[in-house]
Design a protein around this motif. Sequence first.
Motif, mmCIF file in Angstrom:
data_model
loop_
_atom_site.group_PDB
_atom_site.id
_atom_site.type_symbol
_atom_site.label_atom_id
_atom_site.label_comp_id
_atom_site.label_asym_id
_atom_site.label_seq_id
_atom_site.Cartn_x
_atom_site.Cartn_y
_atom_site.Cartn_z
ATOM 1 N N ASP A 105 8.171 5.215 55.451
ATOM 2 C CA ASP A 105 8.810 3.975 55.899
ATOM 3 C C ASP A 105 9.157 3.126 54.681
ATOM 4 O O ASP A 105 8.292 2.825 53.855
ATOM 5 N N LEU A 106 10.426 2.746 54.604
ATOM 6 C CA LEU A 106 10.949 2.046 53.441
ATOM 7 C C LEU A 106 11.315 0.612 53.821
ATOM 8 O O LEU A 106 11.834 0.351 54.897
ATOM 9 N N LYS A 107 11.037 -0.316 52.913
ATOM 10 C CA LYS A 107 11.377 -1.718 53.138
ATOM 11 C C LYS A 107 11.804 -2.348 51.811
ATOM 12 O O LYS A 107 11.153 -2.154 50.791
ATOM 13 N N VAL A 108 12.926 -3.103 51.849
ATOM 14 C CA VAL A 108 13.430 -3.775 50.653
ATOM 15 C C VAL A 108 13.480 -5.274 50.926
ATOM 16 O O VAL A 108 14.066 -5.714 51.924
ATOM 17 N N VAL A 109 12.870 -6.061 50.036
ATOM 18 C CA VAL A 109 12.793 -7.511 50.199
ATOM 19 C C VAL A 109 13.583 -8.199 49.091
ATOM 20 O O VAL A 109 13.465 -7.842 47.910
ATOM 21 N N ASP A 110 14.414 -9.174 49.468
ATOM 22 C CA ASP A 110 15.124 -10.010 48.512
ATOM 23 C C ASP A 110 14.156 -11.095 48.040
ATOM 24 O O ASP A 110 13.708 -11.937 48.828
ATOM 25 N N THR A 111 13.824 -11.107 46.750
ATOM 26 C CA THR A 111 12.818 -12.039 46.229
ATOM 27 C C THR A 111 13.290 -13.488 46.243
ATOM 28 O O THR A 111 12.480 -14.409 46.206
ATOM 29 N N GLU A 112 14.606 -13.701 46.279
ATOM 30 C CA GLU A 112 15.124 -15.067 46.270
ATOM 31 C C GLU A 112 14.997 -15.730 47.634
ATOM 32 O O GLU A 112 14.839 -16.945 47.738
ATOM 33 N N THR A 113 15.068 -14.919 48.698
ATOM 34 C CA THR A 113 15.048 -15.472 50.059
ATOM 35 C C THR A 113 13.859 -14.997 50.881
ATOM 36 O O THR A 113 13.635 -15.503 51.983
ATOM 37 N N SER A 114 13.104 -13.996 50.368
ATOM 38 C CA SER A 114 12.003 -13.356 51.104
ATOM 39 C C SER A 114 12.498 -12.617 52.348
ATOM 40 O O SER A 114 11.719 -12.260 53.221
ATOM 41 N N GLU A 115 13.800 -12.384 52.407
ATOM 42 C CA GLU A 115 14.398 -11.698 53.549
ATOM 43 C C GLU A 115 14.296 -10.185 53.369
ATOM 44 O O GLU A 115 14.494 -9.651 52.276
ATOM 45 N N ILE A 116 13.965 -9.488 54.455
ATOM 46 C CA ILE A 116 13.982 -8.029 54.442
ATOM 47 C C ILE A 116 15.424 -7.589 54.614
ATOM 48 O O ILE A 116 16.028 -7.787 55.668
ATOM 49 N N VAL A 117 16.007 -7.023 53.570
ATOM 50 C CA VAL A 117 17.436 -6.695 53.595
ATOM 51 C C VAL A 117 17.708 -5.243 53.978
ATOM 52 O O VAL A 117 18.816 -4.911 54.390
ATOM 53 N N GLU A 118 16.713 -4.376 53.840
ATOM 54 C CA GLU A 118 16.894 -2.978 54.221
ATOM 55 C C GLU A 118 15.587 -2.403 54.746
ATOM 56 O O GLU A 118 14.519 -2.673 54.192
ATOM 57 N N THR A 119 15.678 -1.644 55.813
ATOM 58 C CA THR A 119 14.535 -0.874 56.314
ATOM 59 C C THR A 119 15.053 0.480 56.750
ATOM 60 O O THR A 119 16.161 0.599 57.261
ATOM 61 N N ARG A 120 14.248 1.492 56.529
ATOM 62 C CA ARG A 120 14.667 2.831 56.918
ATOM 63 C C ARG A 120 13.452 3.758 56.931
ATOM 64 O O ARG A 120 12.563 3.633 56.103
ATOM 65 N N THR A 121 13.425 4.665 57.874
ATOM 66 C CA THR A 121 12.417 5.721 57.883
ATOM 67 C C THR A 121 13.073 6.980 57.338
ATOM 68 O O THR A 121 14.058 7.476 57.895
#
Length: 240
Positions: free
Chosen positions: A144-160
């Motif tokens: 399970d993959l998760k990418v977080v934008d450090t400037e906004t704390s928003e999760i911008v990508e998720t993928r299994t």
Amino acid sequence: MMRQVAIAVSILFGVLFFGGVVEAAEKPRMAVLRFTNNSNAWWWKSGLGAELSDMLTNELASGKKFSMIERREVDKVIKEINFNQSGYVDKASKVAMGRIKGAKYLVMATVTSYEENTESENSGFSFMGFGVGGGGSKAYLAVDLKVVDTETSEIVETRTIEGTSESKSSKLSGNYMGIGFNNSKTTKVPVGKAIRATVVNIAEYLECTLVDKTDECLSLYSQKEQKRREKTKGSISLDE
């Protein structure tokens, strides 16, 4: 006077245009955090999370589309900078402080499933004392993959990201004039190779969704995700 104004305008245009090009060409800064494990994988050992993080960092760096930030080495870098600022280092060779760049994206990955013998097959036949057989089995790996934008704390990508590795075996046996023989062979994909293939898949996915963003690659991964979801839903029967 008019010539001077024209020159000034040209210089201003060049600064704005070429400055914009340089800024637009800057690669996204990314750091990969330590992998975690929520599976019962027998091969998981202490320190493997850091090794997988390094593996993905190297794959992303080799693609030349991200500026990779080595988070695990930041403490060492800070110590070196502090040492450079001490009175023991020649002023001419001091390193300027405040130059460490932060990552825009943080990548987090978790091994959520590893199952062996998810699918097996055995077949064979015999004729006049001779027998031929073979079989195979598959292992399943999911991250399970998760990418977080450090400037906004928003999760911008998720993928299994899912993958399988396959083992095959063959067997030949028989008896001729009272002499028996038996020959067997097993071919197995190493776990390390299956993990590396999964990491490469993750790197290519991130390059597509965060940098390339072409219709072709986005459509490809959208189709893969839809296929994965349909296959997952089809693996069990739900009451309606």
